[in-house]
Design an enzyme around this catalytic site. Structure first.
Site, PDB file in Angstrom:
ATOM      1  N   TYR A  51      25.150  28.014  34.718  1.00  0.00           N
ATOM      2  CA  TYR A  51      24.578  27.418  33.500  1.00  0.00           C
ATOM      3  C   TYR A  51      25.481  26.308  32.986  1.00  0.00           C
ATOM      4  O   TYR A  51      26.701  26.436  33.035  1.00  0.00           O
ATOM      5  CB  TYR A  51      24.456  28.492  32.399  1.00  0.00           C
ATOM      6  N   GLU A  53      24.387  23.920  29.998  1.00  0.00           N
ATOM      7  CA  GLU A  53      23.681  23.106  28.996  1.00  0.00           C
ATOM      8  C   GLU A  53      24.623  22.076  28.380  1.00  0.00           C
ATOM      9  O   GLU A  53      25.763  22.390  28.052  1.00  0.00           O
ATOM     10  CB  GLU A  53      23.093  24.011  27.913  1.00  0.00           C
ATOM     11  N   ASP A 196       7.480   3.849  35.634  1.00  0.00           N
ATOM     12  CA  ASP A 196       7.534   5.075  36.441  1.00  0.00           C
ATOM     13  C   ASP A 196       7.467   4.635  37.902  1.00  0.00           C
ATOM     14  O   ASP A 196       6.406   4.266  38.406  1.00  0.00           O
ATOM     15  CB  ASP A 196       6.329   5.956  36.055  1.00  0.00           C
ATOM     16  N   THR A 222      10.983  10.134  40.203  1.00  0.00           N
ATOM     17  CA  THR A 222      11.255  11.420  40.825  1.00  0.00           C
ATOM     18  C   THR A 222      12.153  11.134  42.020  1.00  0.00           C
ATOM     19  O   THR A 222      12.330   9.982  42.438  1.00  0.00           O
ATOM     20  CB  THR A 222       9.960  12.133  41.271  1.00  0.00           C
ATOM     21  N   LYS A 225      10.150  11.599  46.640  1.00  0.00           N
ATOM     22  CA  LYS A 225       9.072  10.877  47.325  1.00  0.00           C
ATOM     23  C   LYS A 225       9.719   9.910  48.333  1.00  0.00           C
ATOM     24  O   LYS A 225      10.390  10.388  49.244  1.00  0.00           O
ATOM     25  CB  LYS A 225       8.177  10.184  46.292  1.00  0.00           C
ATOM     26  N   ARG A 231      13.232  17.911  45.101  1.00  0.00           N
ATOM     27  CA  ARG A 231      12.370  17.799  43.947  1.00  0.00           C
ATOM     28  C   ARG A 231      13.246  17.576  42.709  1.00  0.00           C
ATOM     29  O   ARG A 231      14.231  18.302  42.508  1.00  0.00           O
ATOM     30  CB  ARG A 231      11.623  19.128  43.784  1.00  0.00           C
TER      31      ARG A 231
HETATM   32  N1  DSN Z   1       1.903  14.581  42.285  1.00  0.00           N
HETATM   33  C1  DSN Z   1       2.435  13.271  42.454  1.00  0.00           C
HETATM   34  C2  DSN Z   1       1.696  12.506  43.495  1.00  0.00           C
HETATM   35  O1  DSN Z   1       1.247  13.130  44.431  1.00  0.00           O
HETATM   36  O2  DSN Z   1       1.590  11.302  43.436  1.00  0.00           O
HETATM   37  C3  DSN Z   1       2.482  12.582  41.177  1.00  0.00           C
HETATM   38  O3  DSN Z   1       3.009  13.432  40.236  1.00  0.00           O
END
Ligand code: DSN
Length: 424
Positions: A51, A53, A196, A222, A225, A231
Site C-alpha cells: 500500500y 497512498e 485522450d 492508457t 494499447k 493495463r
Molecule cells: N475499450 C477501449 C477500446 O477498445 O478502444 C477504449 O476504452
C-alpha cells in the site's frame, strides 16, 4: 485448502487456454497488444502487496522507500518519452484517468464537449449514460458523412455551447488528429483542452502521429494499447505540482496540482505498484530504437491491409487509414457487425463490432467492425502477411454462415500463426 488448490489449478488451466487462444489466432482488436515477458513479470510481482497512498516522498504509509523509487522511475520515463514536465502514473486505467481530468477541471453541471462514441470517440468523452454525460452537460460532435473530423463544425458547436472542457481524442478514428485545430477551437470557446491519446500513444512515441504535447493542456493515455505496456493509464501535462495540501485555482499552470489531487484523494486510494513497475518497464522498452521500427511497421501493415481489403470490395470508413486501425462498413457485404465479429472469431480472427458514422443499426448490432494491426506487428508480421490476412477476412465474411468453412480457415490461420509466437 483443497478447494483453494482447485481454484488455483482451474485458473492456471484457464490462463493456458487463453494463451492458446491468443497464439493460435490473430488478435486484431486495435486496442489490444501482446506485452513483453518483462512487463508481465513486473505486473505479477510482489509489488502488488504494498500500500502506498500518496505520492513519492509524501505517503500515508510506512515502508514506501522502494515503491517511491519505482513510481519516480515511471514518472521520469513518461516525462522523457512524451516531452512533458509532469506525469501522474497512478490512474488504474483509462476511464478513471479521464474521470480525474473532469474532477480536476470542471464542476458537475458544467458544459463539456467530446466526440460521440458512435463516431469514434469514447464513452468518457460525454456519452449520456456515462458519468461524463450524466454529471456534466455534454455536447457531442460527430464526423462528416465520410467519417472525417469536421473541424469547422466542431468550432461552430463549441462557439454555440462554450464548453469548459473539450475532450479530444478517439477510439475508432483512422486518421491523423489535428491538435492545432483543436487548440484553436478550445481557445476560441474558452475551454480547457484534453487529448485522450490512448489508442495512438505508441504511434506518437514512434513519430507516426503528431504529438499533442505542448499544444493541449492535458494528455491522457492508457498504457496497454499501441504503447504495449500493462493495463493502466497516465496523465501528462506541463508545469509542476505545488503544495499538495492547498487547493489550487483552476488554471492551466495549476493542472499538475489539480490532477494529482484529483487522482488521490479525489478518486483513488492506493496506487497499484505492480502496475506502475510494469508501466516503467514498458516505457523503458518504448525508449529503445526498435520501438520506432515497431510503430512504423504498425502503420505500414495497417495501410497495406486497408488497401488489400478495398481491393476485395470492402467499404472502409474514410477510404483508408493513417494509423493502426480501420473501421469497415459491412452493409455492402450483407452482414452485420455482430455477425462479422462472430464469423471472424470462428475463423480465429478477433475483431470487435463497431458503429460506423450515421449508423442506421443499433450499437448492439451495428453495421461495422473495427480492426487493427498492433498485436500482429508485435508478433513480427509484415506487409506481405497482410495480403493473407485480407484473404482470410474476405473468406470468413463470404462464408459467414458456413461453420465448417470457418473452422477450416481457423486451422489454416493456426498453422500460419505458429511462425509468429507471442512474446515469451
Ligand atoms: N475499450 C477501449 C477500446 O477498445 O478502444 C477504449 O476504452
Amino acid at each position: 485448502m483443497t478447494n483453494d488448490k482447485n481454484v488455483t489449478a482451474q485458473i492456471k488451466k484457464l490462463i493456458e487456454e487463453e494463451r492458446a487462444r491468443q497464439s493460435q489466432g490473430l488478435e486484431m482488436i486495435p486496442s489490444e497488444n501482446h506485452s513483453s515477458v518483462a512487463v508481465r513479470e513486473a505486473s505479477g510481482s510482489i509489488l502488488t502487496d504494498k500500500y502506498s497512498e500518496g505520492y513519492p516522498g509524501m505517503r500515508y504509509y510506512g515502508g514506501c522507500e522502494v515503491v517511491d523509487k519505482v513510481e519516480n522511475l515511471a514518472r521520469d520515463l513518461a516525462k522523457e518519452l512524451f516531452g512533458v514536465s509532469f506525469a501522474n502514473v497512478q490512474p488504474h486505467s483509462g476511464c478513471p484517468a479521464n474521470q480525474a481530468i473532469y474532477f480536476a477541471l470542471v464542476d458537475p453541471g458544467d458544459t463539456v464537449m467530446g466526440m460521440s462514441l458512435y463516431f469514434g470517440g469514447h464513452m468518457t468523452h460525454g456519452l449520456k449514460v456515462n458519468f461524463s454525460g450524466t454529471y456534466y452537460h455534454s455536447v457531442q460532435y460527430t464526423t462528416d458523412k465520410d467519417g472525417f473530423m469536421d473541424y469547422d463544425a466542431i468550432m461552430q458547436l463549441a462557439m454555440e455551447h462554450k464548453p469548459k472542457l473539450i475532450m479530444s481524442g478517439t477510439t475508432a478514428y483512422p486518421r491523423i488528429i489535428d491538435w492545432k485545430k483543436m487548440r484553436e477551437i478550445a481557445d476560441a470557446s474558452g475551454a480547457f483542452l484534453a487529448a485522450d491519446i490512448s489508442h495512438i500513444s505508441g504511434l506518437v512515441v514512434a513519430g507516426e502521429h503528431p504529438s499533442p504535447a505542448g499544444i493541449v493542456d492535458v494528455i491522457m493515455t492508457t498504457t496497454h494499447k499501441t504503447l504495449r505496456g500493462p493495463r493502466g493509464a497516465m496523465i501528462l501535462a506541463n508545469g509542476n505540482p505545488s503544495n499538495p495540501l492547498k487547493k489550487p485555482e483552476r488554471t492551466v499552470e495549476n493542472i499538475p496540482s489539480l490532477i494529482d489531487r484529483a487522482v488521490i484523494p479525489g478518486l483513488q486510494g492506493g496506487p497499484h505498484n505492480h502496475q506502475t513497475a510494469a508501466i516503467a518497464v514498458a516505457l523503458g522498452e518504448a525508449l529503445q530504437p526498435e520501438f520506432k521500427e515497431y510503430g512504423k511497421q504498425i502503420v505500414k501493415n495497417s495501410k497495406k491491409l486497408a488497401a488489400e481489403l478495398l481491393q476485395r470490395g470492402f467499404n472502409i470508413v474514410t477510404g483508408g487509414t493513417d494509423n493502426h486501425l480501420m473501421v469497415i462498413d459491412l452493409n455492402n457485404k450483407n452482414i452485420s457487425g455482430k455477425e462479422g465479429e462472430k464469423a471472424l472469431g470462428l475463423a480465429g480472427i478477433t475483431v470487435n463490432k463497431n458503429t460506423v458514422p450515421f449508423d442506421p443499426r443499433s450499437p448492439f448490432d451495428p453495421s461495422g467492425i473495427r480492426l487493427g494491426t498492433p498485436a500482429l506487428t508485435t508478433r513480427g508480421m509484415k506487409e506481405e502477411h497482410m495480403v493473407m490476412v485480407a484473404d482470410w477476412i474476405n473468406d470468413a465474411v463470404k462464408n459467414h454462415k458456413d461453420d465448417k468453412k470457418l473452422a477450416g480457415l481457423h486451422s489454416e490461420i493456426t498453422k500460419f500463426a505458429a511462425d509468429f509466437p507471442l512474446p515469451s
